[in-house]
Design a protein around this motif. Structure first.
Motif, PDB file in Angstrom:
ATOM      1  N   GLN A   1      -2.929  28.093 -25.943  1.00  0.00           N
ATOM      2  CA  GLN A   1      -3.797  27.331 -26.847  1.00  0.00           C
ATOM      3  C   GLN A   1      -3.196  25.977 -27.225  1.00  0.00           C
ATOM      4  N   LYS A   2      -1.897  25.866 -27.104  1.00  0.00           N
ATOM      5  CA  LYS A   2      -1.233  24.604 -27.478  1.00  0.00           C
ATOM      6  C   LYS A   2      -1.153  23.629 -26.318  1.00  0.00           C
ATOM      7  N   LEU A   3      -1.390  24.118 -25.109  1.00  0.00           N
ATOM      8  CA  LEU A   3      -1.207  23.267 -23.932  1.00  0.00           C
ATOM      9  C   LEU A   3      -2.293  22.202 -23.836  1.00  0.00           C
ATOM     10  N   PRO A   4      -1.939  21.070 -23.254  1.00  0.00           N
ATOM     11  CA  PRO A   4      -2.941  20.001 -23.104  1.00  0.00           C
ATOM     12  C   PRO A   4      -3.986  20.335 -22.036  1.00  0.00           C
ATOM     13  N   ILE A   5      -3.607  21.177 -21.086  1.00  0.00           N
ATOM     14  CA  ILE A   5      -4.579  21.611 -20.090  1.00  0.00           C
ATOM     15  C   ILE A   5      -4.819  23.094 -20.313  1.00  0.00           C
ATOM     16  N   LYS A   6      -6.020  23.459 -20.662  1.00  0.00           N
ATOM     17  CA  LYS A   6      -6.315  24.863 -20.928  1.00  0.00           C
ATOM     18  C   LYS A   6      -7.803  25.129 -20.846  1.00  0.00           C
ATOM     19  N   GLY A   7      -8.144  26.392 -20.719  1.00  0.00           N
ATOM     20  CA  GLY A   7      -9.543  26.798 -20.761  1.00  0.00           C
ATOM     21  C   GLY A   7      -9.867  27.310 -22.143  1.00  0.00           C
ATOM     22  N   GLU A   8     -10.911  28.133 -22.225  1.00  0.00           N
ATOM     23  CA  GLU A   8     -11.365  28.627 -23.522  1.00  0.00           C
ATOM     24  C   GLU A   8     -10.345  29.575 -24.148  1.00  0.00           C
ATOM     25  N   ALA A   9      -9.927  30.547 -23.359  1.00  0.00           N
ATOM     26  CA  ALA A   9      -8.947  31.513 -23.857  1.00  0.00           C
ATOM     27  C   ALA A   9      -8.207  32.083 -22.658  1.00  0.00           C
ATOM     28  N   CYS A  10      -6.941  32.218 -22.823  1.00  0.00           N
ATOM     29  CA  CYS A  10      -6.120  32.734 -21.734  1.00  0.00           C
ATOM     30  C   CYS A  10      -6.639  34.093 -21.275  1.00  0.00           C
ATOM     31  N   ILE A  11      -7.019  34.908 -22.238  1.00  0.00           N
ATOM     32  CA  ILE A  11      -7.428  36.294 -21.964  1.00  0.00           C
ATOM     33  C   ILE A  11      -8.606  36.388 -20.991  1.00  0.00           C
ATOM     34  N   VAL A  12      -9.452  35.339 -20.951  1.00  0.00           N
ATOM     35  CA  VAL A  12     -10.599  35.394 -20.052  1.00  0.00           C
ATOM     36  C   VAL A  12     -10.553  34.304 -18.978  1.00  0.00           C
ATOM     37  N   ASP A  13      -9.453  33.590 -18.924  1.00  0.00           N
ATOM     38  CA  ASP A  13      -9.344  32.566 -17.882  1.00  0.00           C
ATOM     39  C   ASP A  13      -8.975  33.258 -16.553  1.00  0.00           C
ATOM     40  N   GLN A  14      -9.190  32.547 -15.466  1.00  0.00           N
ATOM     41  CA  GLN A  14      -8.932  33.103 -14.141  1.00  0.00           C
ATOM     42  C   GLN A  14      -7.444  33.410 -13.935  1.00  0.00           C
ATOM     43  N   TYR A  15      -7.155  34.586 -13.396  1.00  0.00           N
ATOM     44  CA  TYR A  15      -5.753  34.902 -13.095  1.00  0.00           C
ATOM     45  C   TYR A  15      -5.327  34.113 -11.860  1.00  0.00           C
ATOM     46  N   PRO A  16      -4.198  33.420 -11.930  1.00  0.00           N
ATOM     47  CA  PRO A  16      -3.818  32.562 -10.801  1.00  0.00           C
ATOM     48  C   PRO A  16      -3.387  33.377  -9.585  1.00  0.00           C
ATOM     49  N   ASN A  17      -3.703  32.817  -8.431  1.00  0.00           N
ATOM     50  CA  ASN A  17      -3.143  33.330  -7.191  1.00  0.00           C
ATOM     51  C   ASN A  17      -3.106  32.150  -6.236  1.00  0.00           C
ATOM     52  N   PRO A  18      -2.441  32.272  -5.120  1.00  0.00           N
ATOM     53  CA  PRO A  18      -2.236  31.086  -4.270  1.00  0.00           C
ATOM     54  C   PRO A  18      -3.524  30.511  -3.701  1.00  0.00           C
ATOM     55  N   ARG A  19      -4.649  31.203  -3.888  1.00  0.00           N
ATOM     56  CA  ARG A  19      -5.905  30.670  -3.365  1.00  0.00           C
ATOM     57  C   ARG A  19      -6.682  29.882  -4.414  1.00  0.00           C
ATOM     58  N   ILE A  20      -6.212  29.960  -5.666  1.00  0.00           N
ATOM     59  CA  ILE A  20      -6.883  29.220  -6.732  1.00  0.00           C
ATOM     60  C   ILE A  20      -6.271  27.824  -6.809  1.00  0.00           C
ATOM     61  N   ASP A  21      -7.089  26.794  -6.798  1.00  0.00           N
ATOM     62  CA  ASP A  21      -6.615  25.409  -6.857  1.00  0.00           C
ATOM     63  C   ASP A  21      -5.604  25.125  -5.755  1.00  0.00           C
ATOM     64  N   ARG A  22      -6.050  25.321  -4.552  1.00  0.00           N
ATOM     65  CA  ARG A  22      -5.163  25.131  -3.404  1.00  0.00           C
ATOM     66  C   ARG A  22      -4.706  23.696  -3.254  1.00  0.00           C
ATOM     67  N   GLU A  23      -5.561  22.750  -3.715  1.00  0.00           N
ATOM     68  CA  GLU A  23      -5.166  21.346  -3.592  1.00  0.00           C
ATOM     69  C   GLU A  23      -3.866  21.114  -4.361  1.00  0.00           C
ATOM     70  N   PHE A  24      -3.827  21.713  -5.537  1.00  0.00           N
ATOM     71  CA  PHE A  24      -2.646  21.529  -6.366  1.00  0.00           C
ATOM     72  C   PHE A  24      -1.426  22.175  -5.711  1.00  0.00           C
ATOM     73  N   LEU A  25      -1.572  23.430  -5.321  1.00  0.00           N
ATOM     74  CA  LEU A  25      -0.428  24.132  -4.721  1.00  0.00           C
ATOM     75  C   LEU A  25      -0.037  23.514  -3.387  1.00  0.00           C
ATOM     76  N   GLY A  26      -1.005  22.854  -2.743  1.00  0.00           N
ATOM     77  CA  GLY A  26      -0.734  22.269  -1.436  1.00  0.00           C
ATOM     78  C   GLY A  26       0.067  20.976  -1.505  1.00  0.00           C
ATOM     79  N   LEU A  27       0.351  20.520  -2.717  1.00  0.00           N
ATOM     80  CA  LEU A  27       1.081  19.264  -2.856  1.00  0.00           C
ATOM     81  C   LEU A  27       2.555  19.377  -2.476  1.00  0.00           C
ATOM     82  N   ALA A  28       3.029  20.597  -2.390  1.00  0.00           N
ATOM     83  CA  ALA A  28       4.455  20.791  -2.082  1.00  0.00           C
ATOM     84  C   ALA A  28       4.708  20.586  -0.597  1.00  0.00           C
ATOM     85  N   THR A  29       5.738  19.802  -0.274  1.00  0.00           N
ATOM     86  CA  THR A  29       6.084  19.620   1.135  1.00  0.00           C
ATOM     87  C   THR A  29       7.420  20.293   1.433  1.00  0.00           C
ATOM     88  N   GLU A  30       7.589  20.590   2.692  1.00  0.00           N
ATOM     89  CA  GLU A  30       8.817  21.252   3.101  1.00  0.00           C
ATOM     90  C   GLU A  30      10.020  20.318   2.984  1.00  0.00           C
TER      91      GLU A  30
END
Length: 892
Positions: free
Chosen positions: A701-730
RNA sequence: AGGGAGUUAGCUCAGUUGGUAGAGCGCCACCCUUACAAGGUGGAUGUCGCAGGUUCGAAUCCUGUACUCCCUACCA
């Protein structure tokens, strides 16, 4: 945020967060929904009980699953309820009455039940309150109690239906009997304890006066109920006596000598007294040989009218008197010490007596068939799988289930005895006349049903059965049952039978059986041992999240586990670590503007640091492990992946790497790192939520990026927001690895040479190629910061005299870490350090070259294994060489 | 007696298809380096119960054996 305490105060947070969740309706499931259903029914705790540590474990697992599924878009229902716990509750209230010098009999059935209801109303929601402390996210509106009207109706319907099918019958049987409670008790409620007793040898005179037989017994008083003595048919000593009679001492009654293979020739004298009405084995012998069943006890377990002069005595007194009398008559041959296990009533502590009485039974033979089949076919799966065998084994030897209890607190059996014709009317609604002779003179059965009878219906009785409700359509079969393996037979097996019989479908797709919580010495926690821990106290001391995490991080494949408070303390520290990491981040995000697209916001790739890329990569990996582990219910693997990521990657390295960036002058770089930090924390809180719901929601609730409530927000996995996770290079990952290695090498030299952390030192890094040179140059700030360096020289030119040296190799790139020691420390320490390292490397080299010189290894082993060995051998050789040179320069 | 599980660092336990043993806690040393002393950095520690076997290679697979625990049943 920076003004906020540097310690996480769980007590301040938990109540507030829980109320907010509950008021927001986040725990509610929908009867109709487009979302896929996921349902767990809570094993109903004793309505007037306390939350004990076993519940805490059980609930933590269930809540973790429910929250995880809820976050994954499931219509998640955790259905709570409580059990009337017949014998347990009744005996507690009876104990209370005793304080007022009252018994339930004096009070009468009706008044007594009023008292129990009072008790229930007083304590009935205590356990629910305690569950809230733990964070249980149940759909409270659906709470059930086993004596609720709806559930009671279901109980009656099931009883009547089974009776109609002749699957419930009434009969006289030998049952476990508790004297003080005056009721039959289930096998479950019998505790076997090892007791030191005696084996008495008693002479039974032969009828014809030609001598006597010696019978060995541990229970001499039961001879008053003897119907025969028995020998093995092939026992040469007694063969010729079979068919003759002996005189039963004290009662001077003639009883036959019979033969049965049940007798062990080797034990005692080889002659056994048979007391069919007071011993389970003798009962069987009595049935086969059609012996007389002589009951010698009253319902209070005192000697009855069949015992002549002993009438009215307790079992103990009778034993003493019988022995005295035998001795006087010269019939007691000897007494030997003998240890045996004796059944005790788990409620009253009294010795359990096998007692012949009229009881109601469920015929299990037919019901167990489908219950076996669905497990054999894998329709219902057990986790861990090994329980499948145990379950099937038990189902194969299952006996009829005694469901009547001579108690008052419970579902009174819906059977009415006709006072005129004796017919028994069994009906759902109270009958007004006998269904056979129409007599109005009916008397309802006094007995109530075994608590487990109503529990057996729990998966459907709680959802409105027998009405075909939307709940049933949506949530039956339930997804999973989570419970301790101690009630596999008593509850799980019976729910299977009842579910299949009445719903024509399995009650649950999966049964997850966890272990029992034990104390540090491995003993079962119990009130009598005084070793039980109160979970509420632990929550007050360490926080609910810490307690939950210590369960989840430690359960492995259903094994029992020893609880240690120290571990909970450790996870309390972990929560504090998370708290402070977030506090640090927030302190550096004061000028951060929340992006409009929230979690979809991407940092500018051109300005991202390699550290940003590296942490994203680590996060993606952690998410993959967590997801896979949770899918397989490997909670501890998920918990430890989370723990390692947060502490050892995010806190130990990423935050430290970020400090120069965040306090640096490059605004674009700073913004990129701010965004990455905010995104990573957002995902961390969501990942953490099923394990530690309170702190994760609070920080989320204190974070600048957040949804309505953690309890009902999407559980992360490597397929959620792939663009973001894809930013890492070898390439970035490699670079960070190099930097980490270099920093570790510097720290190792410092630590081993006991150079104070307060002292900043001079370091030279000597790279072997331009690529390495570039990497080191790019990461100058971090290396200086984390190595606590005054002057950093990156150059392959310079003296190595009187220097500490560590060669660092990552893949094929090399760099030498060189630290001048003169004036700093005694070089002897450094000599020791290098010698120790060389020794270790030599050991490796010996092992590796031994293997590589083995033709068969090179020929048979997988190529990558051989190649990996070759590489580490080459690296070790280079390192040793370099260290030897350093040693020479150091000592010259 | 039958069934099940276990034996790995001082303690509690991981170790998924065989590839030179890991974590947490505890321990030792040095540090209040401005997110966190509920912290940081570095370090030490194991014949993987025992004996065989299979294999180039076994904590991991097989056989035997010792011990511990649990469940069910129970010796009168």
């Amino acid at each position: 945020m920076s003004q906020i305490s540097d310690r996480y105060n769980s007590q301040e947070v938990e109540g507030r967060i829980y109320s907010w969740w509950e008021e927001s309706g986040h725990f509610k499931a929908q009867d109709r929904s487009t979302k896929p259903p996921f349902c767990i029914i809570l094993p109903p705790p004793n309505v007037t009980g306390f939350l004990h540590i076993g519940h805490a474990l059980d609930h933590t697992i269930q809540d973790c699953l429910i929250r995880w599924k809820r976050m994954n878009g499931f219509n998640a229902l955790w259905l709570p309820g409580t059990d009337h716990a017949g014998i347990a509750t009744q005996s507690v209230v009876e104990k209370e009455l005793k304080k007022e010098n009252l018994t339930r009999q004096e009070l009468g059935r009706e008044k007594f039940l009023e008292k129990v209801w009072e008790w229930k109303n007083q304590y009935g929601d205590r356990i629910y309150k305690q569950m809230r402390r733990l964070g249980d996210s149940c759909d409270w509106d659906r709470s059930c109690f086993t004596l609720d009207e709806g559930v009671s109706k279901a109980v009656r319907k099931v009883f009547v239906s089974l009776h109609k099918k002749n699957l419930i019958y009434r009969g006289q049987r030998l049952v476990n009997w508790s004297g003080p409670l005056e009721t039959a008790i289930s096998d479950l409620e019998v505790e076997h304890r090892s007791v030191k007793g005696s084996l008495w040898h008693i002479k039974y005179p032969l009828e014809d006066g030609s001598g006597y037989l010696v019978v060995a017994t541990t229970r001499p008083e039961t001879l008053l109920g003897d119907a025969a003595v028995c020998v093995h048919p092939e026992d040469e000593r007694y063969k010729q006596l079979v068919g003759k009679s002996v005189i039963l001492p004290l009662l001077n009654k003639k009883i036959p000598i019979i033969a049965d293979v049940y007798v062990d020739k080797e034990f005692g004298s080889g002659v056994v007294k048979i007391t069919p009405a007071h011993d389970f084995n003798d009962y069987k012998v009595g049935k086969t040989h059609k012996l007389e069943f002589i009951n010698i006890l009253t319902r209070q377990c005192r000697m009855n009218e069949n015992t002549g002069p002993y009438q009215g005595l307790s079992v103990q007194e009778a034993r003493k008197r019988v022995l005295e009398d035998l001795k006087t008559q010269g019939l007691l041959e000897k007494e030997e010490p003998h240890s045996l296990s004796v059944g005790h009533c788990s409620r009253s502590g009294a010795v359990v007596e096998p007692f012949l009485s009229e009881q109601w039974f469920v015929r299990t033979e037919q019901l167990s068939v489908p219950a076996k089949r669905v497990v054999e076919s894998g329709t219902t799966k057990f986790e861990p799988e090994s329980w499948t065998k145990v379950y099937l084994h038990w189902m194969n030897i299952i006996e009829d289930w005694c469901i009547s209890r001579q108690l008052w607190w419970g579902h009174r059996i819906p059977a009415w005895y006709c006072q005129d014709c004796g017919h028994i009317t069994v009906a759902e609604t109270d009958p007004t006349e006998c269904e056979s002779c129409q007599s109005k003179s009916l008397k309802q059965e006094e007995d109530v049903l075994d608590t487990w009878f109503s529990s057996a219906l729990w998966p459907f009785s709680t959802m409105g059965w027998p009405t075909e409700t939307e709940s049933l359509k949506t949530f039956y079969p339930t997804s999973m049952l989570v419970t301790g393996h101690d009630i596999l037979f008593f509850w799980v097996a019976r729910m299977m039978m009842m579910g299949l019989e009445f719903m024509r479908d399995i009650p649950f797709r999966k049964v997850y059986l966890h272990g029992i919580v034990r104390d540090a010495q491995g003993r079962k926690m119990s009130k009598s041992l005084g070793n039980s821990v109160d979970p509420v106290e632990l929550i007050e001391k360490y926080g609910a999240d810490a307690l939950r995490f210590s369960f989840l991080a430690h359960i492995h494949s259903g094994k029992d586990f020893k609880f240690s408070e120290q571990r909970t303390e450790g996870y309390r520290n972990f929560m504090n670590k998370i708290w402070n990491a977030t506090r640090f981040a927030m302190g550096n995000l004061s000028d951060f503007t929340t992006p409009k697209n929230g979690t979809k916001a991407l940092p500018n790739k051109a300005h991202m640091s390699i550290y940003d890329q590296w942490i994203i990569r680590k996060l993606a990996r952690a998410e993959a492990v967590i997801e896979e582990s949770l899918e397989q219910n490997r909670f501890s693997d998920a918990a430890s992946a989370l723990y390692s990521f947060v502490w050892y990657e995010f806190c130990d390295w990423y935050i430290e790497f970020s400090k120069p960036v965040l306090s640096g002058t490059n605004a674009e770089e700073r913004q990129a790192t701010q965004l990455v930090m905010a995104q990573v924390l957002n995902r961390v809180m969501r990942l953490l939520h099923p394990f530690a719901p309170f702190i994760s929601e609070e920080l989320y609730q204190k974070l600048p990026i957040k949804g309505e409530a953690c309890i009902v927000d999407q559980y992360p996995n490597p397929r959620i927001d792939r663009e973001f996770l894809g930013l890492a290079t070898e390439a970035a990952a490699f670079e960070v690895d190099v930097v980490k290695e270099v920093i570790s090498a510097i720290r190792n030299i410092r630590g081993e040479n006991r150079i104070s952390p307060a002292l900043k030192i001079n370091v030279r890094l000597s790279p072997n190629d331009g690529e390495m040179q570039k990497i080191l140059g790019n990461n100058r700030n971090s290396i200086m910061n984390m190595g606590r360096i005054e002057n950093l020289d990156i150059s392959d030119e310079g003296s190595e005299a009187k220097c500490a040296v560590t060669p660092v190799i990552v893949d094929t790139s090399q760099v030498k870490v060189i630290i001048p020691l003169s004036g700093l420390v005694d070089i002897d320490e450094e000599v020791k350090r290098i010698e120790k390292t060389i020794e270790k490397l030599i050991k490796d080299i010996t092992g590796l070259s031994g293997r590589l010189n083995n033709e068969n290894f090179v020929k048979n082993a997988a190529e990558d294994v051989v190649e990996a060995d070759r590489q580490s051998l080459a690296q070790s050789k280079i390192q040793v060489e370099s260290l030897r040179e350093a040693l020479i320069r150091l000592q010259s």
